[in-house]
Design a protein around this motif. Structure first.
Motif, PDB file in Angstrom:
ATOM      1  N   THR A  88      26.484  46.602  34.169  1.00 15.62           N
ATOM      2  CA  THR A  88      27.243  45.888  32.873  1.00 15.62           C
ATOM      3  C   THR A  88      25.882  46.451  31.687  1.00 15.62           C
ATOM      4  O   THR A  88      24.893  46.549  32.133  1.00 15.62           O
ATOM      5  CB  THR A  88      27.481  44.474  32.556  1.00 15.62           C
ATOM      6  OG1 THR A  88      26.150  43.848  33.193  1.00 15.62           O
ATOM      7  CG2 THR A  88      28.481  44.309  33.655  1.00 15.62           C
ATOM      8  N   ALA A 136      41.819  40.056  34.949  1.00 19.88           N
ATOM      9  CA  ALA A 136      42.190  40.944  33.874  1.00 19.88           C
ATOM     10  C   ALA A 136      40.611  41.191  33.108  1.00 19.88           C
ATOM     11  O   ALA A 136      40.280  42.093  32.597  1.00 19.88           O
ATOM     12  CB  ALA A 136      42.981  40.373  33.081  1.00 19.88           C
ATOM     13  N   LEU A 137      40.017  40.050  32.956  1.00 22.37           N
ATOM     14  CA  LEU A 137      38.699  40.211  32.180  1.00 22.37           C
ATOM     15  C   LEU A 137      37.800  40.781  32.877  1.00 22.37           C
ATOM     16  O   LEU A 137      36.732  41.598  32.421  1.00 22.37           O
ATOM     17  CB  LEU A 137      37.978  38.484  32.030  1.00 22.37           C
ATOM     18  CG  LEU A 137      38.748  37.651  30.900  1.00 22.37           C
ATOM     19  CD1 LEU A 137      38.166  36.450  30.806  1.00 22.37           C
ATOM     20  CD2 LEU A 137      38.786  38.327  29.720  1.00 22.37           C
ATOM     21  N   GLU A 139      38.575  43.412  34.873  1.00 21.94           N
ATOM     22  CA  GLU A 139      38.782  44.793  34.692  1.00 21.94           C
ATOM     23  C   GLU A 139      38.374  45.501  33.550  1.00 21.94           C
ATOM     24  O   GLU A 139      37.727  46.451  33.478  1.00 21.94           O
ATOM     25  CB  GLU A 139      40.457  45.090  34.968  1.00 21.94           C
ATOM     26  CG  GLU A 139      40.868  44.561  36.329  1.00 21.94           C
ATOM     27  CD  GLU A 139      40.827  45.837  37.155  1.00 21.94           C
ATOM     28  OE1 GLU A 139      39.880  47.026  36.799  1.00 21.94           O
ATOM     29  OE2 GLU A 139      41.351  45.898  38.316  1.00 21.94           O
ATOM     30  N   ALA A 140      38.459  44.425  32.293  1.00 21.49           N
ATOM     31  CA  ALA A 140      37.977  45.126  31.364  1.00 21.49           C
ATOM     32  C   ALA A 140      36.393  45.348  31.030  1.00 21.49           C
ATOM     33  O   ALA A 140      35.951  46.178  30.815  1.00 21.49           O
ATOM     34  CB  ALA A 140      38.249  43.941  29.989  1.00 21.49           C
ATOM     35  N   ALA A 141      35.680  44.429  31.874  1.00 17.56           N
ATOM     36  CA  ALA A 141      34.272  44.544  32.016  1.00 17.56           C
ATOM     37  C   ALA A 141      33.917  45.794  32.800  1.00 17.56           C
ATOM     38  O   ALA A 141      33.057  46.454  32.831  1.00 17.56           O
ATOM     39  CB  ALA A 141      33.470  43.128  32.440  1.00 17.56           C
ATOM     40  N   TRP A 142      34.758  45.841  33.891  1.00 14.52           N
ATOM     41  CA  TRP A 142      34.551  47.088  34.711  1.00 14.52           C
ATOM     42  C   TRP A 142      34.535  48.465  33.954  1.00 14.52           C
ATOM     43  O   TRP A 142      33.895  49.300  34.052  1.00 14.52           O
ATOM     44  CB  TRP A 142      35.549  46.970  35.963  1.00 14.52           C
ATOM     45  CG  TRP A 142      35.416  48.190  36.892  1.00 14.52           C
ATOM     46  CD1 TRP A 142      36.201  49.083  36.883  1.00 14.52           C
ATOM     47  CD2 TRP A 142      34.445  48.419  38.045  1.00 14.52           C
ATOM     48  NE1 TRP A 142      35.705  50.231  37.988  1.00 14.52           N
ATOM     49  CE2 TRP A 142      34.856  49.471  38.729  1.00 14.52           C
ATOM     50  CE3 TRP A 142      33.530  47.343  38.447  1.00 14.52           C
ATOM     51  CZ2 TRP A 142      34.086  49.893  39.781  1.00 14.52           C
ATOM     52  CZ3 TRP A 142      32.885  47.846  39.655  1.00 14.52           C
ATOM     53  CH2 TRP A 142      33.148  49.011  40.331  1.00 14.52           C
ATOM     54  N   GLU A 143      35.722  48.618  33.112  1.00 13.61           N
ATOM     55  CA  GLU A 143      35.886  49.704  32.492  1.00 13.61           C
ATOM     56  C   GLU A 143      34.871  50.280  31.365  1.00 13.61           C
ATOM     57  O   GLU A 143      34.724  51.037  31.318  1.00 13.61           O
ATOM     58  CB  GLU A 143      37.249  49.985  31.688  1.00 13.61           C
ATOM     59  CG  GLU A 143      38.669  49.569  32.748  1.00 13.61           C
ATOM     60  CD  GLU A 143      38.625  51.008  33.463  1.00 13.61           C
ATOM     61  OE1 GLU A 143      38.300  52.172  32.852  1.00 13.61           O
ATOM     62  OE2 GLU A 143      38.916  50.819  34.721  1.00 13.61           O
ATOM     63  N   SER A 144      34.121  49.105  31.004  1.00 12.93           N
ATOM     64  CA  SER A 144      33.244  49.307  29.921  1.00 12.93           C
ATOM     65  C   SER A 144      31.758  49.420  30.554  1.00 12.93           C
ATOM     66  O   SER A 144      30.729  49.864  29.781  1.00 12.93           O
ATOM     67  CB  SER A 144      33.033  48.060  28.964  1.00 12.93           C
ATOM     68  OG  SER A 144      32.680  46.893  29.628  1.00 12.93           O
TER      69      SER A 144
END
Length: 221
Positions: A88, A136-137, A139-144
């Motif tokens: 991250t 879901a949160l 996944e959003a952190a993973w994508e960024s």
């Protein structure tokens, strides 16, 4: 199992987790500050590596995991054995485990003070709405987040052991006088080393230096 339950201490946590680690059919997702956020995490990683990607696993870490060369080598080995690892841009204050997208475990916040009763606490939940929302949160952190290989290839300032100690003192909040005394150097020398760090980190202030060091994984805090 109750929909939400509190686990007190590492023994109770691993009593719940160990039977699950023996299965190759479950997906494991791990969110952590560094390799020591979870008790026994290093040993668990070694067991997973022996299965050479048979167990689906994704790991999301804070930049602090890059602070130590031995940990960076451990991450490389984990990735070589099939684990997906990303870093991250900002620190993570607590760890989260998702098991097969049906169960999640949250650590108590990472603080210097011990948890209540001298034991760290963990919250385990199988409530679908809670697990789905938290996943879901993730996944959003993973994508960024940045892939491990790219994070390791990023140009990172090189600092020697003494500069690393000065950096830790700088980010600890200690006064210059206290930091210099604890490091065994004169106040003038300490302030000179701080000024050198600002240049090395391309930072315009001490605060920016701390932020930059965290982003680059130069400190574990």
């Amino acid at each position: 199992m109750p929909q939400v339950m509190m686990l007190r201490g590492d023994v109770e946590l691993w009593t719940r987790l160990k039977p699950l680690t023996e299965s190759d059919d479950m997906e494991w997702v791990n969110v952590a500050h560094d390799l020591d956020t979870w008790p026994g995490a290093r040993e668990a990683a070694r067991l997973t590596m022996r299965r050479n990607g048979a167990v689906p696993a994704r790991k999301l870490y804070s930049p602090a995991v890059l602070a130590d060369e031995r940990d960076r080598e451990a991450l490389r080995e984990m990735a070589a054995h099939g684990m997906q690892i990303r870093i991250t841009a900002v620190p993570l204050s607590r760890g989260t485990f998702f098991i097969d997208r049906r169960t999640m475990i949250l650590t108590s916040p990472i603080t210097p003070a011990p948890a209540a009763h001298g034991h760290r606490t963990y919250t385990m939940s199988a409530t679908p709405a809670l697990v789905d929302g938290a996943y879901a949160l993730f996944e959003a952190a993973w994508e960024s987040a940045t892939d491990l290989a790219a994070s390791l290839n990023t140009e990172r300032p090189r600092i020697d052991a003494q500069a690393a100690r000065v950096l830790r003192a700088l980010t600890s909040g200690a006064t210059d006088e206290t930091a210099a005394r604890e490091l065994g150097m004169s106040l003038r020398t300490y302030r000179r080393r701080v000024a050198e760090l600002l240049v090395t980190l391309n930072a315009g202030s001490r605060f920016q230096a701390g932020v930059r060091a965290g982003e680059l994984g130069l400190i574990r805090g």
